[in-house]
Design an enzyme around this catalytic site. Structure first.
Site, short mmCIF file in Angstrom:
data_model
loop_
_atom_site.label_atom_id
_atom_site.label_comp_id
_atom_site.label_asym_id
_atom_site.label_seq_id
_atom_site.Cartn_x
_atom_site.Cartn_y
_atom_site.Cartn_z
N GLU A 173 -4.08 6.08 -1.85
CA GLU A 173 -3.98 7.11 -0.50
C GLU A 173 -5.39 7.12 -0.25
O GLU A 173 -5.53 8.58 0.24
CB GLU A 173 -3.00 8.19 -0.79
CG GLU A 173 -1.72 7.98 -1.58
CD GLU A 173 -0.84 9.17 -1.72
OE1 GLU A 173 -1.00 10.21 -1.73
OE2 GLU A 173 0.27 8.76 -2.31
N ASN A 215 -3.64 1.31 -3.63
CA ASN A 215 -2.29 1.74 -3.43
C ASN A 215 -2.03 2.65 -2.32
O ASN A 215 -2.94 3.69 -2.20
CB ASN A 215 -1.79 2.14 -4.85
CG ASN A 215 -0.53 2.37 -5.12
OD1 ASN A 215 0.54 1.45 -5.04
ND2 ASN A 215 0.05 3.54 -5.33
N HIS A 251 8.22 4.41 -0.33
CA HIS A 251 9.05 5.59 -0.36
C HIS A 251 9.66 5.49 0.97
O HIS A 251 9.19 6.02 1.91
CB HIS A 251 8.32 6.95 -0.61
CG HIS A 251 7.45 6.94 -2.06
ND1 HIS A 251 8.22 7.14 -3.17
CD2 HIS A 251 6.17 6.76 -2.42
CE1 HIS A 251 7.32 7.12 -4.17
NE2 HIS A 251 6.17 6.96 -3.56
N GLU A 279 6.34 1.89 -5.93
CA GLU A 279 6.73 3.21 -6.04
C GLU A 279 8.18 3.27 -5.46
O GLU A 279 8.46 4.32 -4.97
CB GLU A 279 6.11 4.27 -5.66
CG GLU A 279 4.61 4.33 -6.39
CD GLU A 279 3.72 5.69 -6.04
OE1 GLU A 279 4.08 6.62 -5.19
OE2 GLU A 279 2.44 5.54 -6.16
N ASP A 281 11.40 3.88 -3.66
CA ASP A 281 12.69 4.67 -3.63
C ASP A 281 13.27 4.79 -2.24
O ASP A 281 12.30 4.48 -1.38
CB ASP A 281 12.64 6.36 -4.45
CG ASP A 281 11.29 7.15 -3.75
OD1 ASP A 281 11.07 6.85 -2.63
OD2 ASP A 281 10.69 7.89 -4.55
C1 XIL Z 1 4.80 12.04 -7.97
C2 XIL Z 1 5.60 12.30 -9.36
O1 XIL Z 1 6.78 11.53 -8.96
C3 XIL Z 1 5.78 13.73 -9.37
O2 XIL Z 1 6.17 13.96 -10.63
C4 XIL Z 1 4.57 14.65 -9.48
O3 XIL Z 1 5.01 16.05 -9.21
C5 XIL Z 1 3.83 14.26 -8.00
O4 XIL Z 1 3.65 12.90 -7.81
N1 XIL Z 1 2.59 8.76 -4.43
C6 XIL Z 1 2.29 8.66 -5.76
C7 XIL Z 1 2.52 9.08 -6.94
O5 XIL Z 1 1.26 7.90 -5.70
O6 XIL Z 1 1.81 9.37 -7.92
C8 XIL Z 1 3.51 10.38 -6.53
O7 XIL Z 1 4.17 10.68 -7.81
C9 XIL Z 1 4.44 10.39 -5.47
C10 XIL Z 1 3.87 9.83 -4.16
#
Ligand code: XIL
Length: 365
Positions: A173, A215, A251, A279, A281
């Site tokens: 990020e 990432n 996400h 990641e 979802d």
């Molecule tokens: C999130 C985790 O899922 C949570 O448990 C934590 O409190 C905050 O981070 N982008 C990312 C991840 O790269 O590391 C994040 O994970 C979600 C967003």
């Protein structure tokens, strides 16, 4: 591959009618003698039919805890998945609460579990603007000191897992949304934009074979932010800065997948980069009475199928990681109020329509 739903009409009828016993005779069997339905797990289907693509899950608080939910989690984990990512344990803050202390215990257990169960493990994450310890963010570091901290961190952590991981998210990020300038993180402020390149070079020095990833989120489709990442990585490739892949967090919101994912993946692949969905979802509205609607869960299921299908289609894509196992353990509701139910399993470890949709895809249905 037959799906369990084929058997349901039979179960719904009287067992006598199903079992073919004539004359209305009683053939009801005790439940525990009913044979297991012939289903294969996501992992089995992936390994037999799509061996290029690993299916991973983020592992957090339920990993090897002493409660019933953890036991369910640990049963499903190696049955359904052949890759894992520690959800928080390798982040700078949790891992390194003081400059001298590295807390490897939990992440070590996760990586050891992955190895013992023939699963891949992703390292997440070396350099990020969030979940950093106070000693780092509050320190008044000169540029040289900040470079020293960055490089000693990467040497220690990547060196610790040398040869054991499939990938590292080296930088996470780095870009803002919108016009996508570089984010003013602690690293950007103390070091300047070359922190990114330095991080990749340090990671390669510490492990010559692990795949090194950039990432980010909102880079899954074409747009200003993925253009910025594309330009960064194009330049790295041109100058020989060691980078192997781009991680697309994914996400998503159900019904709002970017329409240009395929083109975007193709252009990163054309740079010679690997691609992982890191990641995944797909959240739905949960604020109405009764929670998520059946319609939104059906849209979500189709979206899950579409994302997995993209990875199957694009040769450069070799892993899809879902960001948690159950809806009860997801970061989504805490981050996006009124939205949730974003994963493959509901809060009680029941597979959802999204799970069935992914399994159908992997099975070739
Ligand atoms: C999130 C985790 O899922 C949570 O448990 C934590 O409190 C905050 O981070 N982008 C990312 C991840 O790269 O590391 C994040 O994970 C979600 C967003």
């Amino acid at each position: 591959m037959r799906s369990p739903s084929r058997f349901l009409p039979c179960l719904a009828l009287t067992l006598a009618a199903c079992g073919g016993g004539g004359g209305g005779e009683q053939i009801v069997k005790p439940i525990d003698t009913i044979p297991q339905l012939p289903t294969q797990s996501l992992r089995q289907l992936a390994e037999t039919r799509h061996p290029r693509v690993a299916i991973g899950v983020a592992v957090g608080g339920l990993f090897q805890s002493s409660n019933a939910r953890s036991q369910q989690f640990m049963t499903i984990l190696p049955r359904e998945f052949n890759a894992l990512t520690p959800e928080n344990d390798l982040k700078f803050g949790p891992l390194r609460p003081t400059r001298e202390t590295y807390n490897y215990t939990r992440a070590d257990a996760m990586v050891a579990f992955a190895r013992a169960n023939n699963m891949k493990a992703r390292g997440h994450v070396l350099v990020w603007h969030q979940q950093n310890p106070g000693w780092l963010t509050n320190g008044t570091w000169t540029r040289d000191q900040a470079i020293q901290i960055l490089e000693e961190h990467i040497a220690n952590v990547v060196g610790h897992y040398r040869g054991q991981l499939a990938a590292w998210d080296v930088v996470n990020e780095a870009f803002e949304d919108g016009a996508a300038p570089l984010r003013q993180s602690v690293w950007m402020q103390r070091i300047g934009r070359d922190y990114i390149e330095r991080a990749f070079r340090a990671a390669r020095a510490a492990d010559p074979t692990v795949a090194l990833y950039y990432n980010d989120y909102n880079i899954e489709g074409l747009g200003a932010k993925s253009d910025s990442v594309y330009e960064l990585l194009r330049d790295f490739k041109a100058r020989g800065v060691p980078v192997d892949g781009v991680g697309m967090q994914a996400h998503f919101i159900a019904g709002q997948l970017p329409a240009t994912m395929r083109q975007n993946m193709d252009r990163f692949a054309a740079l010679g980069l690997k691609i992982q969905i890191t990641e995944l979802d797909i959240r739905v509205p949960t604020s109405s009475v009764g929670g998520a609607s059946a319609a939104s869960l059906a849209t979500q299921a189709q979206n899950y199928r579409d994302v997995f299908n993209l990875c199957l289609q694009v040769q450069a894509c070799d892993m899809v990681v879902v960001w948690g196992m159950t809806d009860a353990d997801s970061w989504v509701p805490g981050t996006f109020p009124g939205q949730g139910d974003a994963l493959l399993y509901d809060a009680f470890f029941n597979p959802k329509p999204a799970y069935t949709a992914v399994r159908g895809l992997l099975a070739g249905n």
